[in-house]
Write a protein that holds these residues in place. Structure first.
Motif, PDB file in Angstrom:
ATOM      1  N   UNK A   1       0.809  -1.014  -0.017  1.00  0.00           N
ATOM      2  CA  UNK A   1      -0.056   0.173   0.009  1.00  0.00           C
ATOM      3  C   UNK A   1       0.941   1.356  -0.047  1.00  0.00           C
ATOM      4  N   UNK A   2       0.520   2.085  -0.840  1.00  0.00           N
ATOM      5  CA  UNK A   2       1.260   3.278  -0.940  1.00  0.00           C
ATOM      6  C   UNK A   2       0.167   4.621  -1.132  1.00  0.00           C
ATOM      7  N   UNK A   3       0.484   5.545  -0.298  1.00  0.00           N
ATOM      8  CA  UNK A   3      -0.360   6.968  -0.361  1.00  0.00           C
ATOM      9  C   UNK A   3       0.639   7.953  -0.362  1.00  0.00           C
ATOM     10  N   UNK A   4       0.500   8.829  -1.297  1.00  0.00           N
ATOM     11  CA  UNK A   4       1.490   9.906  -1.813  1.00  0.00           C
ATOM     12  C   UNK A   4       1.828  10.030  -2.879  1.00  0.00           C
ATOM     13  N   UNK A   5       2.538  11.107  -3.273  1.00  0.00           N
ATOM     14  CA  UNK A   5       3.138  11.223  -4.485  1.00  0.00           C
ATOM     15  C   UNK A   5       4.102  10.450  -4.883  1.00  0.00           C
ATOM     16  N   UNK A   6       4.057   9.743  -5.787  1.00  0.00           N
ATOM     17  CA  UNK A   6       5.173   8.831  -6.272  1.00  0.00           C
ATOM     18  C   UNK A   6       5.779   9.321  -7.772  1.00  0.00           C
ATOM     19  N   UNK A   7       7.217   9.343  -7.759  1.00  0.00           N
ATOM     20  CA  UNK A   7       8.180   9.814  -8.896  1.00  0.00           C
ATOM     21  C   UNK A   7       9.104   8.678  -9.038  1.00  0.00           C
ATOM     22  N   UNK A   8       8.772   8.112 -10.231  1.00  0.00           N
ATOM     23  CA  UNK A   8       9.948   6.701 -10.611  1.00  0.00           C
ATOM     24  C   UNK A   8      10.769   7.607 -11.753  1.00  0.00           C
TER      25      UNK A   8
END
Length: 105
Positions: free
Chosen positions: A94-101
């Protein structure tokens, strides 16, 4: 490479830094963690910024995260702004937030 282990019964309030080593979090850290490699075990949690070349999360993280290689286990719960070159996520993470790959560069 030196390894620092924060055991399950330990709570650290403050920043943890390992230059050229790894940090294995089985307990609780309230503060920022920086090292070459960081692993947050199933029993572990970090409230703060994580910064490393390689980060593996099995437990909980709340804050921000910056790394080259991010591995999220199916048991992970991440509430953070994430910046990583590569990310591998198991089903159930589970990931909540801004994700930049950013990809390989």
């Amino acid at each position: 490479m030196a390894s620092s282990i924060i055991e399950e019964d330990l709570t650290i309030e403050g920043n943890v830094s390992s230059s050229g080593g790894s940090v294995d979090v089985k307990g609780h850290v309230v503060g920022d963690v920086s090292a070459d490699a960081i692993t947050v075990r199933l029993s572990g949690s970090v409230d703060g910024a994580l910064s490393a070349k390689k980060i593996t999360i099995e437990g909980k993280h709340n804050g921000s995260l910056s790394c080259d290689d991010l591995q999220l286990a199916s048991t992970s719960w991440v509430q953070a702004d994430v910046v990583a070159r590569t990310m591998a996520t198991e089903s159930g993470a589970r990931v909540v937030g801004k994700v930049e790959i950013t990809g390989e560069q």
